[in-house]
Write a protein that holds these residues in place. Structure first.
Motif, PDB file in Angstrom:
ATOM      1  N   SER A   7      -8.555  -8.255  -7.324  1.00 55.84           N
ATOM      2  CA  SER A   7      -9.891  -7.586  -6.810  1.00 55.84           C
ATOM      3  C   SER A   7      -9.099  -6.342  -6.129  1.00 55.84           C
ATOM      4  O   SER A   7      -8.088  -6.131  -5.635  1.00 55.84           O
ATOM      5  CB  SER A   7     -10.673  -8.428  -6.110  1.00 55.84           C
ATOM      6  OG  SER A   7      -9.931  -8.955  -4.876  1.00 55.84           O
ATOM      7  N   GLY A   8     -10.279  -5.452  -5.826  1.00 57.31           N
ATOM      8  CA  GLY A   8      -9.962  -4.289  -4.736  1.00 57.31           C
ATOM      9  C   GLY A   8      -9.829  -2.982  -5.640  1.00 57.31           C
ATOM     10  O   GLY A   8      -9.589  -1.959  -5.054  1.00 57.31           O
ATOM     11  N   LEU A  18      -6.408   2.557  -1.293  1.00 52.42           N
ATOM     12  CA  LEU A  18      -7.063   1.022  -1.994  1.00 52.42           C
ATOM     13  C   LEU A  18      -6.096   0.085  -1.302  1.00 52.42           C
ATOM     14  O   LEU A  18      -4.697   0.318  -1.296  1.00 52.42           O
ATOM     15  CB  LEU A  18      -7.058   1.211  -3.359  1.00 52.42           C
ATOM     16  CG  LEU A  18      -8.198   2.190  -4.001  1.00 52.42           C
ATOM     17  CD1 LEU A  18      -7.984   2.006  -5.422  1.00 52.42           C
ATOM     18  CD2 LEU A  18      -9.674   1.799  -3.445  1.00 52.42           C
ATOM     19  N   ARG A  19      -6.649  -0.975  -1.301  1.00 54.05           N
ATOM     20  CA  ARG A  19      -6.090  -2.355  -0.982  1.00 54.05           C
ATOM     21  C   ARG A  19      -6.381  -3.283  -2.199  1.00 54.05           C
ATOM     22  O   ARG A  19      -7.599  -3.844  -2.179  1.00 54.05           O
ATOM     23  CB  ARG A  19      -6.530  -3.077   0.599  1.00 54.05           C
ATOM     24  CG  ARG A  19      -5.355  -4.262   0.930  1.00 54.05           C
ATOM     25  CD  ARG A  19      -6.055  -4.730   1.968  1.00 54.05           C
ATOM     26  NE  ARG A  19      -5.142  -5.670   2.723  1.00 54.05           N
ATOM     27  CZ  ARG A  19      -5.222  -6.741   3.387  1.00 54.05           C
ATOM     28  NH1 ARG A  19      -6.790  -6.870   3.726  1.00 54.05           N
ATOM     29  NH2 ARG A  19      -4.527  -7.316   4.008  1.00 54.05           N
ATOM     30  N   LEU A  20      -5.514  -3.615  -2.843  1.00 55.61           N
ATOM     31  CA  LEU A  20      -5.509  -4.798  -3.747  1.00 55.61           C
ATOM     32  C   LEU A  20      -5.292  -6.171  -3.274  1.00 55.61           C
ATOM     33  O   LEU A  20      -4.391  -6.253  -2.640  1.00 55.61           O
ATOM     34  CB  LEU A  20      -4.605  -4.550  -5.125  1.00 55.61           C
ATOM     35  CG  LEU A  20      -4.842  -3.088  -5.775  1.00 55.61           C
ATOM     36  CD1 LEU A  20      -4.023  -3.134  -6.888  1.00 55.61           C
ATOM     37  CD2 LEU A  20      -6.275  -2.879  -5.870  1.00 55.61           C
ATOM     38  N   SER A  21      -6.035  -7.272  -3.895  1.00 61.24           N
ATOM     39  CA  SER A  21      -5.763  -8.479  -3.292  1.00 61.24           C
ATOM     40  C   SER A  21      -5.720  -9.275  -4.771  1.00 61.24           C
ATOM     41  O   SER A  21      -6.034  -8.981  -5.632  1.00 61.24           O
ATOM     42  CB  SER A  21      -7.076  -9.174  -2.892  1.00 61.24           C
ATOM     43  OG  SER A  21      -7.324  -8.469  -1.717  1.00 61.24           O
ATOM     44  N   TYR A  80      -1.207  -9.131  -1.218  1.00 57.81           N
ATOM     45  CA  TYR A  80      -1.789  -7.943  -1.168  1.00 57.81           C
ATOM     46  C   TYR A  80      -0.956  -6.666  -1.547  1.00 57.81           C
ATOM     47  O   TYR A  80       0.079  -6.745  -1.525  1.00 57.81           O
ATOM     48  CB  TYR A  80      -2.363  -7.396   0.149  1.00 57.81           C
ATOM     49  CG  TYR A  80      -3.258  -8.874   0.837  1.00 57.81           C
ATOM     50  CD1 TYR A  80      -2.493  -9.688   1.669  1.00 57.81           C
ATOM     51  CD2 TYR A  80      -4.684  -8.729   0.584  1.00 57.81           C
ATOM     52  CE1 TYR A  80      -3.521 -10.648   2.140  1.00 57.81           C
ATOM     53  CE2 TYR A  80      -5.204  -9.770   1.198  1.00 57.81           C
ATOM     54  CZ  TYR A  80      -4.866 -10.669   1.967  1.00 57.81           C
ATOM     55  OH  TYR A  80      -5.670 -11.697   2.282  1.00 57.81           O
ATOM     56  N   GLN A  82      -1.064  -2.846  -0.589  1.00 60.52           N
ATOM     57  CA  GLN A  82      -1.796  -1.583   0.219  1.00 60.52           C
ATOM     58  C   GLN A  82      -1.327  -0.360  -0.180  1.00 60.52           C
ATOM     59  O   GLN A  82      -0.023  -0.224  -0.379  1.00 60.52           O
ATOM     60  CB  GLN A  82      -1.516  -1.438   1.853  1.00 60.52           C
ATOM     61  CG  GLN A  82      -1.839  -0.476   2.536  1.00 60.52           C
ATOM     62  CD  GLN A  82      -3.394  -0.457   2.795  1.00 60.52           C
ATOM     63  OE1 GLN A  82      -4.148  -1.429   2.758  1.00 60.52           O
ATOM     64  NE2 GLN A  82      -4.059   0.869   2.365  1.00 60.52           N
TER      65      GLN A  82
END
Length: 123
Positions: A7-8, A18-21, A80, A82
């Motif tokens: 997500s993200g 953006l920060r993906l999880s 994560y 970043q």
């Protein structure tokens, strides 16, 4: 069977962040190295970053070094990515993956994959 959900993702202008999880269903999450890969249309899947099971060691692809940072929270079963100072060439579908190997670079060494999240960077 480990299920991974990214997500993200989203759309951002060049220079943005953006920060993906990546949320994992499996315990113990901390038995896997986690990796992030990306794939742009018409291109092969590219290694972005990976982190070992304890979070004490990382590897980062040359194209994103100094801009992207991988991390993990084993208590939350989440990894994560970043992403700072994004560039249009970072546009791709980003995938997270889990591996029993130590911070592998090759896609073939990853056992489980998420479905991906789209990141689009405009100039």
């Amino acid at each position: 069977q480990v299920q991974l959900v990214e997500s993200g993702g989203g759309s951002v202008q060049a220079g943005g962040s953006l920060r993906l999880s990546c949320a994992a269903s499996e315990r113990p999450f901390n038995s896997y190295s986690m990796g992030w890969f990306r794939q742009a249309p018409g291109k092969e899947r590219e290694f972005v970053a990976a982190i070992n099971s304890s979070g004490t060691g990382t590897r980062t692809g040359s194209s994103v070094k100094g801009r992207f940072t991988i991390s993990r929270d084993n208590a939350e079963n989440t990894a994560y990515l970043q992403m700072d100072n994004l560039k249009p060439e970072d546009t791709a579908v980003y995938y997270c993956a889990a591996s029993r190997h130590l911070i592998p670079l090759a896609t073939t060494l990853y056992d489980y994959w998420g479905r991906g999240t789209q990141v689009s960077v405009s100039s």
